[in-house]
Design an enzyme around this catalytic site. Structure first.
Site, PDB file in Angstrom:
ATOM      1  N   HIS A  36      44.302  79.237   8.923  1.00 36.75           N
ATOM      2  CA  HIS A  36      43.312  78.600   9.797  1.00 36.75           C
ATOM      3  C   HIS A  36      43.016  77.176   9.308  1.00 36.75           C
ATOM      4  O   HIS A  36      41.844  76.767   9.192  1.00 36.75           O
ATOM      5  CB  HIS A  36      42.029  79.426   9.870  1.00 36.75           C
TER       6      HIS A  36
ATOM      7  N   ARG B   1      43.255  81.240  18.727  1.00 40.28           N
ATOM      8  CA  ARG B   1      42.395  82.188  18.045  1.00 40.28           C
ATOM      9  C   ARG B   1      43.150  83.494  17.861  1.00 40.28           C
ATOM     10  O   ARG B   1      44.034  83.846  18.646  1.00 40.28           O
ATOM     11  CB  ARG B   1      41.105  82.460  18.854  1.00 40.28           C
TER      12      ARG B   1
ATOM     13  N   GLU C 203      39.846  87.476   9.743  1.00 43.00           N
ATOM     14  CA  GLU C 203      40.052  86.476   8.699  1.00 43.00           C
ATOM     15  C   GLU C 203      38.937  86.550   7.660  1.00 43.00           C
ATOM     16  O   GLU C 203      37.809  86.898   8.009  1.00 43.00           O
ATOM     17  CB  GLU C 203      40.083  85.064   9.321  1.00 43.00           C
TER      18      GLU C 203
ATOM     19  N   THR D 276      35.096  73.523  17.162  1.00 44.34           N
ATOM     20  CA  THR D 276      35.338  73.472  18.603  1.00 44.34           C
ATOM     21  C   THR D 276      35.218  74.858  19.216  1.00 44.34           C
ATOM     22  O   THR D 276      34.559  75.049  20.230  1.00 44.34           O
ATOM     23  CB  THR D 276      36.738  72.882  18.880  1.00 44.34           C
TER      24      THR D 276
END
Length: 365
Positions: free
Chosen positions: A317, A260, A289, A95
């Protein structure tokens, strides 16, 4: 023929199916991050190079012959795409796509599609899991009983775990939601059903006018006991929650970021928790990350004497991760790529996936 966008927009969303480059008789797909899950079966002719994982310095070489590139979270930069002269479609199997340089893609004539709203239920559920874990300090209690006999010796851990008194219950909570897209609205619905005392929807930072049903961001920070961050990462949301914002919050406040990394300043959040400005926090995302001890102020290297961050939960995540989400991602990705190849991006069932096409940016996030 060229089809007019079904909402009456004066722009042209898709012309005839894109022509293949010279010497190509079918599309060549490069799938950069297959580690997460496989693609759905695609109904058009293609060849494919599939990589479990791709490092940033490997992207340019791997995509050089691609007409279609599929990425998940790895940042495919303009410098990488410069090395791919035949690239026509960048398909984001997620997304979020804040990292995509949409202006570059528009100038190059590269179409960009994503998979919007595929993970709404899973991320909403993950928010609730993090909320309960932080508010109830479940990780702290679990660690104590796994590593000591304190419970046996004291018969109760309440004073140790909650030295300032018992935690808030749901009916005492004022929830502040920062970001009111499909995810924010779904979380609002779930929290209403659970019985949260009040829910505040934050207006954009610095907005001159407050829309009906919204509350000034500054007031949300002052009043909320739980703050849910679900806004897209953009230039105006980086460090949206910084020291000044954290200092506004109540001592019983918890901050949960399932959007985020970088929207909540990690150093400021670590400081706020260490100094007791707020009750606790959780995040499913980091600025860089993947992460581990010593890579962020939120994950100190305690074995090298870095100070621990109290009541801070970090998940990797994985908020999106569920069987339903994977099925949604696969199907939306398949349908969007197929619509591009067949010249059907004007289809009302597909249009919401289109971020860039025909030299135009159709949506920012």
């Amino acid at each position: 023929m060229t089809a007019l966008a079904p909402n009456g927009d004066s722009g042209w969303l898709q012309q005839e199916p894109p022509a293949l480059p010279p010497s190509y008789d079918k599309h060549h797909i490069v799938f950069l991050e297959a580690v997460h899950f496989p693609l759905a079966k695609l109904p058009f002719p293609y060849t494919i190079d599939t990589y479990s994982k791709t490092k940033p310095d490997e992207i340019a070489e791997r995509i050089k012959n691609a007409t279609i590139v599929i990425a998940n979270v790895i940042d495919v930069k303009p410098s990488d795409m410069d090395n791919a002269p035949h690239l026509q479609l960048l398909a984001i199997l997620a997304t979020g796509m804040g990292w995509v340089d949409k202006e570059y893609c528009a100038k190059r004539g590269i179409t960009v599609v994503n998979t919007p709203a595929a993970n709404i239920d899973a991320v909403s559920e993950h928010f609730l899991a993090l909320y309960f874990a932080v508010r109830k300090r479940i990780g702290i209690v679990d660690e104590i009983v796994h590593t000591s006999d304190d419970w046996i010796q004291t018969n109760s851990l309440t004073k140790r775990v909650w030295p300032l008194g018992p935690p808030l219950g749901i009916k005492q909570e004022i929830l502040g939601i920062i970001g009111y897209g499909a995810l924010g609205k779904n979380i609002e619905c779930l929290c209403k059903m659970l019985g949260f005392k009040e829910i505040l929807i934050a207006e954009r930072k610095g907005a001159k006018e407050v829309r009906e049903g919204r509350t000034r961001l500054e007031d949300v920070l002052l009043r909320s006991t739980t703050i849910c961050v679900v806004c897209p990462r953009a230039l105006d949301t980086i460090n949206l929650i910084d020291e000044a914002e954290l200092e506004r919050m109540k001592p019983e406040t918890i901050v949960i970021n399932v959007a985020r990394g970088g929207i909540v300043n990690e150093a400021a959040l670590a400081k706020a928790l260490k100094e007791g400005w707020i009750f606790g926090a959780a995040t499913d995302v980091l600025d860089n990350e993947p992460g581990g001890p010593g890579t962020t102020p939120l994950l100190p290297d305690v074995e090298n004497d870095e100070e621990e961050v109290p009541n801070m939960i970090v998940t990797t995540h994985v908020a999106w991760f569920s069987g339903a989400t994977i099925e949604n991602l696969q199907n939306i990705n398949r349908d969007a790529m197929t619509a591009y190849v067949e010249g059907r991006l004007y289809d009302s069932k597909i249009k919401h996936c289109v971020a860039v096409h025909d030299g135009r940016i159709w949506k920012e996030s």
